[in-house]
Design a protein around this motif. Sequence first.
Motif, PDB file in Angstrom:
ATOM      1  N   LEU A 140      75.762 111.948  22.386  1.00  0.00           N
ATOM      2  CA  LEU A 140      75.469 112.388  23.726  1.00  0.00           C
ATOM      3  C   LEU A 140      74.255 111.665  24.346  1.00  0.00           C
ATOM      4  N   LYS A 141      73.209 111.432  23.497  1.00  0.00           N
ATOM      5  CA  LYS A 141      72.005 110.651  24.029  1.00  0.00           C
ATOM      6  C   LYS A 141      72.453 109.425  24.493  1.00  0.00           C
ATOM      7  N   THR A 142      73.268 108.714  23.694  1.00  0.00           N
ATOM      8  CA  THR A 142      73.676 107.447  23.927  1.00  0.00           C
ATOM      9  C   THR A 142      74.411 107.140  25.284  1.00  0.00           C
ATOM     10  N   GLN A 143      75.581 107.933  25.103  1.00  0.00           N
ATOM     11  CA  GLN A 143      76.385 108.240  26.349  1.00  0.00           C
ATOM     12  C   GLN A 143      75.824 108.253  27.576  1.00  0.00           C
ATOM     13  N   ARG A 144      74.696 109.362  27.852  1.00  0.00           N
ATOM     14  CA  ARG A 144      73.917 109.356  28.882  1.00  0.00           C
ATOM     15  C   ARG A 144      73.143 108.139  29.356  1.00  0.00           C
ATOM     16  N   TYR A 145      72.539 107.546  28.148  1.00  0.00           N
ATOM     17  CA  TYR A 145      71.497 106.235  28.269  1.00  0.00           C
ATOM     18  C   TYR A 145      72.268 105.076  28.875  1.00  0.00           C
ATOM     19  N   LEU A 146      73.443 104.984  28.523  1.00  0.00           N
ATOM     20  CA  LEU A 146      74.255 103.795  28.883  1.00  0.00           C
ATOM     21  C   LEU A 146      74.718 103.873  30.297  1.00  0.00           C
ATOM     22  N   HIS A 147      74.944 105.252  30.554  1.00  0.00           N
ATOM     23  CA  HIS A 147      75.360 105.773  32.071  1.00  0.00           C
ATOM     24  C   HIS A 147      74.365 105.190  33.124  1.00  0.00           C
ATOM     25  N   GLU A 148      73.075 106.087  32.603  1.00  0.00           N
ATOM     26  CA  GLU A 148      71.788 105.788  33.351  1.00  0.00           C
ATOM     27  C   GLU A 148      71.444 104.423  33.637  1.00  0.00           C
ATOM     28  N   HIS A 149      71.484 103.565  32.581  1.00  0.00           N
ATOM     29  CA  HIS A 149      70.853 102.177  32.858  1.00  0.00           C
ATOM     30  C   HIS A 149      72.005 101.189  33.025  1.00  0.00           C
ATOM     31  N   GLY A 150      73.127 101.398  33.081  1.00  0.00           N
ATOM     32  CA  GLY A 150      74.571 100.493  33.338  1.00  0.00           C
ATOM     33  C   GLY A 150      74.430  99.367  31.937  1.00  0.00           C
ATOM     34  N   ILE A 151      74.492  99.901  30.968  1.00  0.00           N
ATOM     35  CA  ILE A 151      74.412  99.110  29.524  1.00  0.00           C
ATOM     36  C   ILE A 151      76.098  99.321  29.208  1.00  0.00           C
ATOM     37  N   ALA A 152      76.733  98.113  28.927  1.00  0.00           N
ATOM     38  CA  ALA A 152      77.975  98.029  28.508  1.00  0.00           C
ATOM     39  C   ALA A 152      78.107  98.691  26.837  1.00  0.00           C
ATOM     40  N   GLU A 153      79.241  99.186  26.548  1.00  0.00           N
ATOM     41  CA  GLU A 153      79.369  99.339  25.181  1.00  0.00           C
ATOM     42  C   GLU A 153      79.291  98.390  24.323  1.00  0.00           C
ATOM     43  N   GLU A 154      79.771  97.238  24.592  1.00  0.00           N
ATOM     44  CA  GLU A 154      79.662  96.121  23.488  1.00  0.00           C
ATOM     45  C   GLU A 154      78.432  95.908  23.178  1.00  0.00           C
ATOM     46  N   SER A 155      77.268  96.514  23.810  1.00  0.00           N
ATOM     47  CA  SER A 155      75.767  96.275  23.270  1.00  0.00           C
ATOM     48  C   SER A 155      75.670  97.056  21.868  1.00  0.00           C
ATOM     49  N   LEU A 156      76.387  98.428  21.856  1.00  0.00           N
ATOM     50  CA  LEU A 156      76.408  99.036  20.645  1.00  0.00           C
ATOM     51  C   LEU A 156      76.959  98.099  19.631  1.00  0.00           C
ATOM     52  N   VAL A 157      77.944  97.497  19.803  1.00  0.00           N
ATOM     53  CA  VAL A 157      78.575  96.487  18.677  1.00  0.00           C
ATOM     54  C   VAL A 157      77.680  95.461  18.231  1.00  0.00           C
ATOM     55  N   HIS A 158      76.981  94.935  19.313  1.00  0.00           N
ATOM     56  CA  HIS A 158      76.184  93.795  19.149  1.00  0.00           C
ATOM     57  C   HIS A 158      74.939  94.389  18.029  1.00  0.00           C
ATOM     58  N   VAL A 159      74.567  95.542  18.170  1.00  0.00           N
ATOM     59  CA  VAL A 159      73.518  96.161  17.309  1.00  0.00           C
ATOM     60  C   VAL A 159      73.659  96.048  15.935  1.00  0.00           C
ATOM     61  N   ALA A 160      74.981  96.438  15.710  1.00  0.00           N
ATOM     62  CA  ALA A 160      75.755  96.654  14.544  1.00  0.00           C
ATOM     63  C   ALA A 160      75.869  95.405  13.639  1.00  0.00           C
ATOM     64  N   GLN A 161      76.369  94.504  14.317  1.00  0.00           N
ATOM     65  CA  GLN A 161      76.815  93.113  14.081  1.00  0.00           C
ATOM     66  C   GLN A 161      75.556  92.756  13.461  1.00  0.00           C
ATOM     67  N   ARG A 162      74.501  92.637  14.306  1.00  0.00           N
ATOM     68  CA  ARG A 162      73.175  92.057  13.868  1.00  0.00           C
ATOM     69  C   ARG A 162      72.796  92.704  12.578  1.00  0.00           C
ATOM     70  N   ALA A 163      72.927  94.205  12.362  1.00  0.00           N
ATOM     71  CA  ALA A 163      72.371  94.728  11.230  1.00  0.00           C
ATOM     72  C   ALA A 163      73.101  94.411  10.096  1.00  0.00           C
ATOM     73  N   PHE A 164      74.353  94.337  10.196  1.00  0.00           N
ATOM     74  CA  PHE A 164      75.238  93.864   8.989  1.00  0.00           C
ATOM     75  C   PHE A 164      74.897  92.113   8.658  1.00  0.00           C
ATOM     76  N   ARG A 165      74.487  91.425   9.608  1.00  0.00           N
ATOM     77  CA  ARG A 165      74.324  89.880   9.495  1.00  0.00           C
ATOM     78  C   ARG A 165      72.889  89.981   8.773  1.00  0.00           C
ATOM     79  N   ASN A 166      71.978  90.812   9.046  1.00  0.00           N
ATOM     80  CA  ASN A 166      70.786  90.437   8.364  1.00  0.00           C
ATOM     81  C   ASN A 166      70.944  91.132   7.073  1.00  0.00           C
ATOM     82  N   GLY A 167      71.875  92.343   6.847  1.00  0.00           N
ATOM     83  CA  GLY A 167      71.865  93.160   5.490  1.00  0.00           C
ATOM     84  C   GLY A 167      72.378  91.993   4.579  1.00  0.00           C
ATOM     85  N   ALA A 168      73.599  91.247   5.188  1.00  0.00           N
ATOM     86  CA  ALA A 168      74.137  90.218   4.272  1.00  0.00           C
ATOM     87  C   ALA A 168      73.157  89.002   3.643  1.00  0.00           C
TER      88      ALA A 168
END
Lengths: 382, 152
Positions: A140-168
Motif C-alpha cells: 500500500l505504501k509503495t503503490q501510493r509512493y509510485l503514484h505520487e512521484h511518477g515512478i514506473a513499476e520497472e524500478s521495483l524490478v531493478h532494485v531486486a535485480q541489483r540485490a540478487f546480483r550483489n548477493g551472488a
Amino acid sequence: MEDIAIIGIGMHSFGRTDGLSGQAQGAFAVREALRDAGVKWEQVGVAYGGSQDAGNADALANHLGLTGIPFVNVANGCATGGSALASVVSAIRSGMAEIGLAVGFDKHPRGAFNPQPADWGLEDWYGETGLMLTTQFFALKTQRYLHEHGIAEESLVHVAQRAFRNGALTPHAWRRRELSFEEIAESMAVNLPLRKYMFCNPAEGGAALVLCRASQAHKYSDTPIIVRAAVMRTRHHGSFEVFSPGLAARQAPAPTVTASRAAYESAGVGPEDIDVIQLQDTDSGSELIHLAENGFCEHGEQGLLLRSGATDIAGRLPVNTDGGCLANGEPVGASGLRQVIEVCTQLRRQAGARQVPGAPRLGYTHVYGAPGVSAVTILEAP
Amino acid sequence: MNNNTSLLPHLPVAHLLTQGTSGLGLLGSKCSQCGEMYFPATDSCTACCGSDLAPCDIGNQGRLWSWTVQAFMPKSPYNSGETEEAFQPYGVGYVQMPSGVKVESRLTTADPAELAIGMPMALCLVRYGQRVDGQPLQTFAFAPTIEIEGDL
C-alpha cells in the motif's frame, strides 16, 4: 564528544540453519566478533542486544560465560540492532565500560510474520478480517509512493535485480543466484505492485560488534571503524506506518527522515559525502522510498538513478553491496547489525568481489520497521 | 447518530459503524482540543497529546488513496474459515474520507483493472467468510462507485 570505534565484527550466516537455535547463532557471532577484536569475553564490560523471536539476549551469557556484566535486552523490532549499537556507544562514552558489545540474532518461523493485534494495541477484528499483514502495508505504501512521484513499476524490478546480483558476489549471502528482469517481473504476485522476488524473507542468523573508545582502539585493531553517528528515532503523528487501521489527514515525514537528519547533523556530513550505503530493503518499494528519505536523491529521481547504475557497486551511490535483506533474508534482531558489518567490511576494504572501488571513507546504514522506528549510523574508515 | 450494534448482531465490527442521516457510516472521534479526527475512535490524540475526544461520523464515501490485492491466505488470526486451496484473493486499500482521514479497508473487488487511485468509493458490508457454526462473517468494505456526494 569522544569518538567510539568498532574494533570487532562477527556474524553467523543468515538464512536457515536447522538444528541450531537463534541464541546459539548469536553466541557464534559474538565469539567471531571477539576473535576479530582480539578481546576475551571477560574483558567486555557492558552488552546490549536482542531478538524478536529467539529469546532474550542476556541468555547468551549462558553460552559465553557468566561474568556478571550489565547485559540489557533490547526489543525495538527492526531497529533492535541499531538501538543496541546506539546504547553501547552511549555507555562507553559515559565511562560505564571500556569495552562494549552489541549483538542481534533471530530465528523466525517460515512464511510471513503473523502478529497478534493485542500486542500492537489493536482490536481483534483488524487481524481477523485480514488487514494485519506487513506485506500488505509495504504494498500500500509503495503503490501510493509510485503514484505520487511518477515512478514506473520497472524500478521495483531493478532494485531486486541489483540485490540478487550483489548477493551472488557475497559468499555469506543466503540468496546467491542472479535473477533476470523477467524472472522478477513475472514472479508470483504477493501484494501488488510487489511480487515474490521483491520481498525479503524472515530468516535466521546472528551479528555482533565489539566497541571501545577510539583513543584506545589501536590496542585492539589495525582497522578500527569510527562511529560518527548512531541514532534511533520513532514516528511522529501523521507518518504512514504499518498496522494503521486509519491514517491522519495530515502527513508527516517518516521516522527515517528524522533519524537521517539527526545522524548527518551529529556526524557533520551530508549525503553527498557518503561512499557506501545500506538501506532497509524489506521489499523493493521500501528501498526506493528510503533512497530519497535518507537524502540520496529527490523523490521521483529513483527510476533514473537505478537505470543508470548509480546504485551499483561501481556506481556513485553503492547501495546494499551484500544484497541487503532481499539476498540475506531478515532475522529481525540481527539485520541492522548485518548492515553495519557490511559497511565496516567495505571501509576496511575486505569485501572481495563486491568491494566498492577506490577508498571508501564514509559509510551509512539505515533500518526502518514496525511500528514506525528507524535507526541510522554513519561510519568512518580507519 | 446511534450505535448500530443491536441491528448487526453477528458483526464483530459493529462498534466501528454508525447509522447517520446518509445511512451506514464509519464511527470515529475528534479531538476537542485541536480538532484532529481519527478512525477508529480513540481516546488519545497523538497530534496534541490531548485526551478529550468526542465521537464523530467519518462518513461513508471517499476516494481510493492506495490499494493492493491480498494474494495469499493470511495466517491466524485471520478467521475467514477458508482452506488454502479455496482461498479467494481480496482487495485492500486506504480510502481518503472528506476530512482527509484515510481508512484501511477490504475492497469489494480484487481485480487490478477495476482499481485506480482517486476513484470514488462507497462504504458497504461484505461477507468474508464463515464461522465454524456456519454463521456468516461480515465486515465493512468499500466498493467502487460512480455517485459521490459533494466535492471530496
